[in-house]
Design a protein around this motif. Structure first.
Motif, PDB file in Angstrom:
ATOM      1  N   ARG A  21      47.878  34.050  45.194  1.00  0.00           N
ATOM      2  CA  ARG A  21      47.481  35.335  44.598  1.00  0.00           C
ATOM      3  C   ARG A  21      46.467  35.102  43.461  1.00  0.00           C
ATOM      4  N   LEU A  22      45.400  34.389  43.768  1.00  0.00           N
ATOM      5  CA  LEU A  22      44.442  33.967  42.748  1.00  0.00           C
ATOM      6  C   LEU A  22      43.930  35.095  41.879  1.00  0.00           C
ATOM      7  N   ARG A  23      43.452  36.138  42.508  1.00  0.00           N
ATOM      8  CA  ARG A  23      42.875  37.230  41.713  1.00  0.00           C
ATOM      9  C   ARG A  23      43.932  37.858  40.814  1.00  0.00           C
ATOM     10  N   ALA A  24      45.107  38.117  41.343  1.00  0.00           N
ATOM     11  CA  ALA A  24      46.177  38.726  40.546  1.00  0.00           C
ATOM     12  C   ALA A  24      46.581  37.828  39.375  1.00  0.00           C
ATOM     13  N   ARG A  25      46.643  36.538  39.614  1.00  0.00           N
ATOM     14  CA  ARG A  25      47.040  35.611  38.545  1.00  0.00           C
ATOM     15  C   ARG A  25      45.984  35.521  37.445  1.00  0.00           C
ATOM     16  N   LEU A  58      43.871  38.171  36.623  1.00  0.00           N
ATOM     17  CA  LEU A  58      43.522  39.492  36.077  1.00  0.00           C
ATOM     18  C   LEU A  58      43.737  39.624  34.568  1.00  0.00           C
ATOM     19  N   PRO A  59      44.725  38.960  33.977  1.00  0.00           N
ATOM     20  CA  PRO A  59      44.887  39.089  32.516  1.00  0.00           C
ATOM     21  C   PRO A  59      43.719  38.517  31.710  1.00  0.00           C
ATOM     22  N   TYR A  60      42.842  37.767  32.352  1.00  0.00           N
ATOM     23  CA  TYR A  60      41.732  37.111  31.659  1.00  0.00           C
ATOM     24  C   TYR A  60      40.426  37.787  32.024  1.00  0.00           C
ATOM     25  N   ALA A  61      39.601  38.049  31.019  1.00  0.00           N
ATOM     26  CA  ALA A  61      38.291  38.668  31.267  1.00  0.00           C
ATOM     27  C   ALA A  61      37.375  37.628  31.902  1.00  0.00           C
ATOM     28  N   ILE A  62      37.072  37.826  33.168  1.00  0.00           N
ATOM     29  CA  ILE A  62      36.206  36.911  33.901  1.00  0.00           C
ATOM     30  C   ILE A  62      34.982  37.686  34.359  1.00  0.00           C
ATOM     31  N   GLY A  63      33.868  37.373  33.726  1.00  0.00           N
ATOM     32  CA  GLY A  63      32.601  37.999  34.076  1.00  0.00           C
ATOM     33  C   GLY A  63      31.655  36.965  34.668  1.00  0.00           C
ATOM     34  N   THR A  64      30.406  37.333  34.729  1.00  0.00           N
ATOM     35  CA  THR A  64      29.387  36.445  35.286  1.00  0.00           C
ATOM     36  C   THR A  64      29.286  35.145  34.491  1.00  0.00           C
ATOM     37  N   SER A  65      29.358  35.231  33.168  1.00  0.00           N
ATOM     38  CA  SER A  65      29.251  34.046  32.326  1.00  0.00           C
ATOM     39  C   SER A  65      30.388  33.066  32.596  1.00  0.00           C
ATOM     40  N   GLU A  66      31.617  33.569  32.680  1.00  0.00           N
ATOM     41  CA  GLU A  66      32.772  32.708  32.938  1.00  0.00           C
ATOM     42  C   GLU A  66      32.711  32.115  34.351  1.00  0.00           C
ATOM     43  N   ARG A  67      32.302  32.949  35.303  1.00  0.00           N
ATOM     44  CA  ARG A  67      32.129  32.458  36.674  1.00  0.00           C
ATOM     45  C   ARG A  67      31.138  31.309  36.698  1.00  0.00           C
ATOM     46  N   ASP A  68      29.984  31.521  36.071  1.00  0.00           N
ATOM     47  CA  ASP A  68      28.933  30.510  36.089  1.00  0.00           C
ATOM     48  C   ASP A  68      29.346  29.233  35.359  1.00  0.00           C
ATOM     49  N   ALA A  79      34.818  32.117  43.181  1.00  0.00           N
ATOM     50  CA  ALA A  79      34.590  32.415  41.767  1.00  0.00           C
ATOM     51  C   ALA A  79      33.984  33.804  41.589  1.00  0.00           C
ATOM     52  N   ASP A  80      33.098  34.182  42.471  1.00  0.00           N
ATOM     53  CA  ASP A  80      32.507  35.516  42.364  1.00  0.00           C
ATOM     54  C   ASP A  80      33.564  36.591  42.607  1.00  0.00           C
ATOM     55  N   TRP A  81      34.455  36.352  43.544  1.00  0.00           N
ATOM     56  CA  TRP A  81      35.526  37.288  43.860  1.00  0.00           C
ATOM     57  C   TRP A  81      36.502  37.434  42.688  1.00  0.00           C
ATOM     58  N   MET A  82      36.597  36.418  41.829  1.00  0.00           N
ATOM     59  CA  MET A  82      37.522  36.439  40.701  1.00  0.00           C
ATOM     60  C   MET A  82      37.020  37.286  39.535  1.00  0.00           C
ATOM     61  N   ARG A  83      35.732  37.634  39.542  1.00  0.00           N
ATOM     62  CA  ARG A  83      35.200  38.437  38.438  1.00  0.00           C
ATOM     63  C   ARG A  83      35.944  39.762  38.348  1.00  0.00           C
ATOM     64  N   ASN A  84      36.293  40.144  37.117  1.00  0.00           N
ATOM     65  CA  ASN A  84      37.005  41.392  36.908  1.00  0.00           C
ATOM     66  C   ASN A  84      36.457  42.210  35.734  1.00  0.00           C
ATOM     67  N   THR A  85      35.297  41.754  35.258  1.00  0.00           N
ATOM     68  CA  THR A  85      34.643  42.473  34.169  1.00  0.00           C
ATOM     69  C   THR A  85      33.135  42.215  34.255  1.00  0.00           C
ATOM     70  N   HIS A  86      32.355  43.042  33.592  1.00  0.00           N
ATOM     71  CA  HIS A  86      30.903  42.825  33.547  1.00  0.00           C
ATOM     72  C   HIS A  86      30.589  41.826  32.448  1.00  0.00           C
TER      73      HIS A  86
END
Length: 133
Positions: free
Chosen positions: A78-82, A84-94, A125-132
């Motif tokens: 459940r990667l995305r769900a696990r 979600l509590p963390y702000a993951i945007g483009t910067s964090e993905r990259d 990693a792109d799928w994990m983004r949950n914020t801008h």
């Protein structure tokens, strides 16, 4: 019944098995701890990275076709769900992708395998983004 005489090796086997995969994960977290350019993703982790090291190793073991160590301990990733509590945007993905790419180069993963893994990691990693941002 599998009658193939030469089945395709798993990514786990191509990487080099447990020892090489553990080395990759350890280098990834060492870089995250040492390199200023990865400070954004380092800040999302606990003070000590031992638990994170183990969880990523366990996950990647199963994800690459090796032992399903993460699932044995925690069930479905459940990667995305696990995350979600963390702000993951483009910067964090990259940052995550650059750190993993650097780790793969430094532990000398075969270049063709690196390219394959980079593509798969980028999609995840792109799928994990949950914020801008």
């Amino acid at each position: 019944m599998n009658t193939e005489e030469n089945p395709q090796p798993t990514l786990y086997e191509l990487i080099g098995g447990e020892e090489k995969l553990r080395g990759l994960v350890d280098r990834f977290y060492d870089l995250m701890d040492l390199e200023h350019g990865y400070a954004g993703i380092r800040a999302l982790h606990p003070t000590t990275l031992e638990g994170s090291r183990d969880k990523l190793f366990w996950f990647l073991s199963g994800w690459t076709g090796g032992p399903n160590l993460f699932i044995e301990r925690f069930g479905h990733p459940r990667l995305r769900a696990r995350h979600l509590p963390y702000a993951i945007g483009t910067s964090e993905r990259d940052q995550w992708l650059h750190c993993m790419n650097q780790a793969m180069q430094e532990v000398e993963i075969d270049p063709a395998l690196q390219a394959h893994l980079q593509k798969a990691f980028a999609e995840t990693a792109d799928w994990m983004r949950n914020t801008h941002g």
